[in-house]
Design an enzyme around this catalytic site. Structure first.
Site, PDB file in Angstrom:
ATOM      1  N   CYS A 153     103.142  -7.569 -29.649  1.00  0.00           N
ATOM      2  CA  CYS A 153     104.186  -8.012 -30.185  1.00  0.00           C
ATOM      3  C   CYS A 153     104.777  -7.338 -31.248  1.00  0.00           C
ATOM      4  O   CYS A 153     105.776  -6.501 -31.185  1.00  0.00           O
ATOM      5  CB  CYS A 153     104.447  -9.385 -30.659  1.00  0.00           C
ATOM      6  SG  CYS A 153     103.875 -10.671 -29.329  1.00  0.00           S
ATOM      7  N   SER A 154     103.805  -6.983 -32.395  1.00  0.00           N
ATOM      8  CA  SER A 154     104.229  -6.130 -33.655  1.00  0.00           C
ATOM      9  C   SER A 154     104.235  -4.620 -33.240  1.00  0.00           C
ATOM     10  O   SER A 154     104.860  -3.855 -34.060  1.00  0.00           O
ATOM     11  CB  SER A 154     103.120  -6.744 -34.670  1.00  0.00           C
ATOM     12  OG  SER A 154     103.364  -7.989 -34.998  1.00  0.00           O
TER      13      SER A 154
END
Length: 161
Positions: A49-50
């Site tokens: 996600c990051s």
């Protein structure tokens, strides 16, 4: 039933962080009468996600707006404080609206919920990206594997505009 192109988003409320603290915002308020991009991640601060998913939407936020998109929003089954910290740590707070779906109600209502209990994460959202017009899904890309951000990438969705 999973939401699909041609269907309207279910009515739901999210928590967002404002200058005066957490506040509620509904799908109708966010997406009614607007062209929007909504993408979901299984969890803030998680590696894919990051490092792979969010950065593309940050990088292309202005490109989406140049193509007529009014709102670029991200949702996750995290609380509003976690999403606010993630937004600030990535510098995305002024480019993307972060929508906390703390109990997973929106994820469940769309049929895009994910049981990540085997990984110690509990109920989460599947990874996806969608294009909306006045709350109606025009395009939807859901990842088969939550550890991958390819079909749901900003670049793939941008290419459809």
């Amino acid at each position: 039933m999973t939401i699909a192109p041609g269907t309207h988003l279910p009515h739901a409320k999210f928590k967002i962080m404002t200058a005066s603290g957490p506040a509620d915002v509904s799908t109708d308020e966010l997406f009614g009468g607007k062209k929007a991009v909504l993408f979901a991640v299984p969890g803030a601060f998680t590696p894919t996600c990051s490092l792979a998913h969010l950065p593309g939407f940050i990088e292309h936020a202005d490109d989406f707006k140049a193509k007529g998109v009014d709102v670029v929003a991200c949702t996750a089954v995290n609380d509003v404080f976690v999403l606010d910290a993630w937004a600030k740590s990535t510098g995305a707070q002024d480019r993307i609206v972060f929508l906390a779906d703390g109990s997973g109600d929106f994820a469940k209502a769309t049929g895009l919920d994910l049981d990540a209990g085997a990984f110690g994460l509990g109920l989460r959202s599947k990874r996806y990206a969608m294009l909306l017009e006045d709350g109606v899904v025009k395009a939807l890309h859901v990842e088969e594997n939550p550890s991958v951000a390819e079909a749901s990438s900003a670049e793939k969705l941008l290419a459809e505009l």
